[in-house]
Design a protein around this motif. Structure first.
Motif, short mmCIF file in Angstrom:
data_model
loop_
_atom_site.label_atom_id
_atom_site.label_comp_id
_atom_site.label_asym_id
_atom_site.label_seq_id
_atom_site.Cartn_x
_atom_site.Cartn_y
_atom_site.Cartn_z
N ASP A 140 -17.50 -20.30 -12.94
CA ASP A 140 -16.61 -20.27 -14.31
C ASP A 140 -18.15 -19.10 -14.70
N ILE A 151 -9.31 -23.38 -18.29
CA ILE A 151 -9.54 -24.50 -16.97
C ILE A 151 -10.09 -26.40 -18.09
N LYS A 154 -13.84 -28.40 -15.02
CA LYS A 154 -15.15 -27.12 -14.47
C LYS A 154 -15.98 -27.87 -14.32
N ASP A 157 -21.22 -23.54 -15.66
CA ASP A 157 -20.99 -22.23 -16.12
C ASP A 157 -22.22 -21.11 -15.15
#
Ligand code: IMP
Ligand code: MG
Length: 187
Positions: A140, A151, A154, A157
């Motif tokens: 992400d 989401i 996940k 990040d």
């Protein structure tokens, strides 16, 4: 016949990649995601919908860490062409083979950038009346003004950099790198 790599580029195609997630780090994260999905979908038989092409390696590894019965379907969308700038256009180039009416749907995405593609897909899939719909995304990206998507599963990040490897491409190249990295001098 289209040529994607020049002879010069072939020689040093890996030298300018900065590794962000090693093979080991990816393996560990994919196991964690598979475990969480298996727990949540206990006694269910979800349909995994992968978005091609970028997700092909992720779904191949992830599905082998899922311990409930699943079936697969694939969609292909085109939003970027060979450029790194979003064109703003999402086009379905391959639709699902199966009806998803009253099924538990889990969308498998490689990376969410602006979120535009996913936003479009979720609306499109919702219109076909699935029983449930959740999203699993490996990466992400932290970009301003993102489309909001929920989401559930996940991976990581990541900063606003253009990444390649583990299925992700730059002009169709680098998909076969076993790790994920970013290309020097490209953000
Ligand atoms: P979005 O619609 O802006 O979220 O773009 C999503 C799609 O763009 C992904 O499924 C990828 O195919 C592609 N994409 C976005 N960022 C990257 C990147 O850093 N590397 C490779 N492909 C990317
Ligand atoms: Mg792509």
């Amino acid at each position: 016949m289209e040529h994607f790599v020049s002879e010069d580029e072939k020689l040093d195609w890996k030298n300018n990649i900065n590794v962000l997630f090693s093979e080991e780090a990816l393996k560990k994260k994919v196991s964690e995601l598979g475990y969480a999905i298996s727990k949540d979908y206990k006694d269910r038989n979800p349909i995994l919908i992968a978005v091609l092409k970028g997700s092909f390696i992720f779904i191949a590894d992830l599905c082998r860490r899922i311990t409930v019965p699943v079936i697969f379907d694939f969609m292909a969308v085109s939003s970027y062409g060979d450029s790194m700038v979003s064109s703003g256009v999402v086009r379905i180039t391959k639709d699902l083979d199966y009806s998803i009416e009253n099924r538990d749907v889990l969308i498998i995405e490689d990376i969410i950038d602006s979120g535009r593609t996913l936003n479009y897909l979720v609306k499109n899939i919702e219109a076909r009346n699935p029983k449930s719909i959740e999203i699993c995304a490996l990466l992400d990206k932290d970009v301003p003004g993102k489309f909001k998507n929920k989401i559930k599963y996940k991976g990581f990040d990541i900063p606003n950099k253009f990444v390649v490897g583990y299925g992700l491409d730059y002009a169709e190249n680098y998909r076969n790198l076993p790790y994920i990295g970013y290309i020097e001098n490209i953000s």
